[in-house]
Scaffold this active site. Structure first.
Site, PDB file in Angstrom:
ATOM      1  N   CYS A 149       0.795  -1.223  -0.093  1.00 24.02           N
ATOM      2  CA  CYS A 149       0.077   0.016   0.154  1.00 24.02           C
ATOM      3  C   CYS A 149       0.948   1.270   0.072  1.00 24.02           C
ATOM      4  O   CYS A 149       1.543   1.633  -1.157  1.00 24.02           O
ATOM      5  CB  CYS A 149      -0.966   0.080   1.005  1.00 24.02           C
ATOM      6  SG  CYS A 149      -2.499   1.051   1.074  1.00 24.02           S
ATOM      7  N   GLU A 198      -1.095  -8.349   4.588  1.00 22.93           N
ATOM      8  CA  GLU A 198      -0.645  -8.612   5.928  1.00 22.93           C
ATOM      9  C   GLU A 198      -2.095  -8.560   7.018  1.00 22.93           C
ATOM     10  O   GLU A 198      -1.697  -8.897   8.185  1.00 22.93           O
ATOM     11  CB  GLU A 198       0.253  -7.636   6.356  1.00 22.93           C
ATOM     12  CG  GLU A 198      -0.188  -6.272   6.833  1.00 22.93           C
ATOM     13  CD  GLU A 198      -0.676  -5.384   5.724  1.00 22.93           C
ATOM     14  OE1 GLU A 198      -1.061  -3.977   6.034  1.00 22.93           O
ATOM     15  OE2 GLU A 198      -0.777  -5.841   4.687  1.00 22.93           O
ATOM     16  N   HIS A 249      -3.414  -5.177   1.039  1.00 23.92           N
ATOM     17  CA  HIS A 249      -3.023  -5.393   2.313  1.00 23.92           C
ATOM     18  C   HIS A 249      -2.955  -6.891   2.561  1.00 23.92           C
ATOM     19  O   HIS A 249      -3.987  -7.353   3.310  1.00 23.92           O
ATOM     20  CB  HIS A 249      -3.700  -4.513   3.359  1.00 23.92           C
ATOM     21  CG  HIS A 249      -3.380  -3.245   3.519  1.00 23.92           C
ATOM     22  ND1 HIS A 249      -2.439  -2.707   4.133  1.00 23.92           N
ATOM     23  CD2 HIS A 249      -4.070  -2.236   2.990  1.00 23.92           C
ATOM     24  CE1 HIS A 249      -2.438  -1.199   4.051  1.00 23.92           C
ATOM     25  NE2 HIS A 249      -3.503  -1.027   3.444  1.00 23.92           N
TER      26      HIS A 249
END
Length: 230
Positions: free
Chosen positions: A97, A177, A175
């Site tokens: 990002c 994660e 994202h």
């Protein structure tokens, strides 16, 4: 092997990405750019580490824009220099990002305001499903990437590029994660009001999505094995 994790704000951490790096034998060193006590004025001074001491760099997301120096101050210049230095030294970078936008900017690309935000679980159109599956992936951004010279776009949505490689580095607009705990932390830090203002239900955004961990781990593996050659 050692990986440098750049956390830009206190609610964000490496989540599933960090989890997989640890499983792959990496020692993680984290730097938090803007601590919680500075969140209302993120114009902090940062002592950036030398990337040459690491085998990989992971730059995470942030609630700001790369180009908004009036808000975030001069530390963005230091990060761009670090990412450029890592690239020049052939040290792999995983940009996520804001981190992807910073990497693009550091290498001669740009970041611009997107026509509309992307928030929540979103499928992407991918040319490389073995490296970047179609998802869905979690999104929360208002800007889009203009690719740097020499970059290869791998995935996109109607808003703009969603993944690209350049050298031994992989950058993604989404994202991989995020865990439910990370999204909940974002909500508690003002994300609930922001999501509601754009017509999204905060309660739905924090729900875990089946297969998210496995997709994140697979993306990290593909980054390490196919792009970074580690």
């Amino acid at each position: 092997m050692r990986a440098l994790i750049i956390r830009h704000d206190h609610p964000s951490d490496a989540g599933f990405v960090g989890e997989r790096l640890l499983a792959r034998g990496f020692e993680l060193t984290e730097i938090l750019v803007v601590p919680e006590e500075s969140k209302d004025d993120p114009r902090v001074t940062v002592d950036w580490p030398d990337p040459h001491g690491f085998d990989a760099v992971v730059s995470l997301g942030a609630p700001w824009s790369v180009y908004d120096a009036d808000t975030i101050g001069t530390w963005i210049g230091g990060e761009l220099a670090l990412l450029r230095d890592a690239f020049d030294a052939d040290i792999p970078v995983l940009g996520i990002c804001f981190g992807a936008q910073a990497m693009a900017t550091a290498l001669g690309g740009a970041v611009e305001r997107a026509p509309y935000p992307e928030i929540g679980w979103t499928p992407v159109q991918t040319d490389a499903p073995g490296l970047v599956p179609e998802g869905p992936w979690f999104e929360w951004h208002f800007d889009r990437i203009v690719l740097p010279p020499g970059a290869k776009e791998l995935a996109r949505t109607d808003v703009g590029p969603q993944a690209f490689t350049v050298g031994r580095s992989l950058c993604v607009q989404f994202h991989p994660e995020v865990t439910p705990q990370i999204v909940q932390a974002w909500m508690e830090d003002g994300g609930d009001e922001e999501a509601t203002a754009y017509g999204f239900d905060p309660a739905e955004l924090v729900l875990p999505l089946e297969g998210a961990r496995e997709r994140a781990h697979a993306l990290v593996d593909a980054f390490l094995d196919e792009v970074a050659g580690l």
